[in-house]
Scaffold this motif. Structure first.
Motif, PDB file in Angstrom:
ATOM      1  N   SER A 120       0.686  -1.175   0.074  1.00  0.00           N
ATOM      2  CA  SER A 120       0.003   0.160  -0.039  1.00  0.00           C
ATOM      3  C   SER A 120       0.632   1.162   0.030  1.00  0.00           C
ATOM      4  O   SER A 120       0.552   2.147  -0.586  1.00  0.00           O
ATOM      5  CB  SER A 120      -0.960   0.009   1.072  1.00  0.00           C
TER       6      SER A 120
ATOM      7  N   GLU B 264     -10.671  10.036   4.360  1.00  0.00           N
ATOM      8  CA  GLU B 264     -10.825   8.648   3.849  1.00  0.00           C
ATOM      9  C   GLU B 264     -10.045   7.625   3.493  1.00  0.00           C
ATOM     10  O   GLU B 264      -9.994   6.420   3.935  1.00  0.00           O
ATOM     11  CB  GLU B 264     -12.082   8.602   2.911  1.00  0.00           C
ATOM     12  N   VAL B 265      -8.963   8.337   3.068  1.00  0.00           N
ATOM     13  CA  VAL B 265      -7.802   7.364   2.791  1.00  0.00           C
ATOM     14  C   VAL B 265      -6.144   7.722   3.341  1.00  0.00           C
ATOM     15  O   VAL B 265      -5.254   7.493   2.900  1.00  0.00           O
ATOM     16  CB  VAL B 265      -7.553   7.735   1.114  1.00  0.00           C
TER      17      VAL B 265
ATOM     18  N   ARG C 101      -3.493   5.465   3.541  1.00  0.00           N
ATOM     19  CA  ARG C 101      -2.731   5.402   2.478  1.00  0.00           C
ATOM     20  C   ARG C 101      -1.406   5.765   2.740  1.00  0.00           C
ATOM     21  O   ARG C 101      -0.276   5.764   2.586  1.00  0.00           O
ATOM     22  CB  ARG C 101      -3.293   5.666   0.941  1.00  0.00           C
TER      23      ARG C 101
END
Length: 281
Positions: A91, A129-130, A133
């Motif tokens: 990731s 939301e990410v 990452r």
């Protein structure tokens, strides 16, 4: 658009590189898939092939990443520390690629204007939301930094010779400054503790499984339909594979340790040229 690799190379530099043809292939790595014996290799100048937006997107690019994330150790559920580390590395690599694409984006194709694309960055990495990452990007950075610091005795002892004496001297100086940087040593004395992994009864089996999975991911990268994307994708996977090799090898990085149960012959770790290039990049 920008998908083609510029293969031009100064003839004098090329001759010097050919003179040092040993150690370029980077196949002595248990985390990388072996190539075919008859496979041909080319020297590529990364400075004239920067990692940036190429226009490669859509269904084919989506299938590549789907194939990577659909590896069995991910789809069956991340159930142990080793698998969590592995997932976060993949990731983090994905996030790194996204950062480079957004940082050097073709803003105006007609005028050939390149620059940062904030909207692209926000879509890929810039929303709550990410945020995982971005966290995985930092994790991957610390993992590779730990590997580089552990291999510092090796990395600073190698001969960096391309035939361009000033650039070679600068390379050695910059590498030494990086690995002996007091700020990095003080801030990250132990960026990642690899000693806590591979402790269970099935450690050897799990390690072999994850090695096979990573080898499969390197093969998937061969299917990328954009030359420059494939170049940088393979470079990043080799960089992570080199970090894994350094941190999880039973071999010593210093050459100063006596023989022991873990190192019965006092064997030293060896890195090939492409592994060093990939690790630092």
């Amino acid at each position: 658009m920008e998908g083609r690799v510029n293969q031009s190379l100064d003839p004098a530099v090329k001759q010097q590189l050919i003179r040092h043809d040993n150690g370029w292939r980077g196949l002595n790595n248990p985390w990388m898939a072996e190539g075919e014996d008859a496979e041909e290799f080319q020297y590529i100048n990364l400075l004239v092939n920067p990692e940036r937006y190429t226009g490669y997107k859509g269904e084919h690019a989506h299938r590549i990443w789907s194939a990577i994330y659909n590896q069995s150790c991910f789809t069956d559920g991340v159930s142990c520390s080793e698998e969590r580390v592995f997932y976060r590395l993949i990731s983090g690599m994905h996030a790194s690629i996204s950062c480079h694409l957004a940082a050097d984006y073709l803003l105006d194709e007609q005028q050939g204007i390149w620059g940062p694309n904030l909207e692209e960055f926000k879509q890929r990495l810039g929303t709550p939301e990410v945020r995982d990452r971005v966290q995985n990007l930092y994790f991957a950075y610390l993992f590779v930094l730990r590997a580089a610091m552990k291999a510092a005795p090796l990395l600073t002892s190698y001969e960096y010779d391309t035939g361009l004496q000033e650039e070679d001297a600068q390379t050695r100086q910059l590498l030494t400054q990086l690995l002996a940087n007091p700020a990095i040593v003080e801030a990250c004395p132990m960026p990642f503790d690899e000693g806590r992994l591979w402790k269970g009864d099935n450690a050897a089996e799990l390690k072999a499984q994850l090695q096979a999975t990573f080898q499969n991911i390197t093969r998937i990268m061969d299917c990328v339909g954009c030359e420059k994307c494939k170049l940088w994708g393979k470079l990043q996977t080799l960089g992570i594979a080199t970090a894994l090799k350094i941190l999880f090898s039973a071999r010593d990085c210093t050459g100063t340790l006596p023989a022991s149960a873990a190192l019965p012959f006092g064997e030293e770790l060896e890195l090939e040229r492409n592994e060093v290039i990939a690790l630092i990049n």
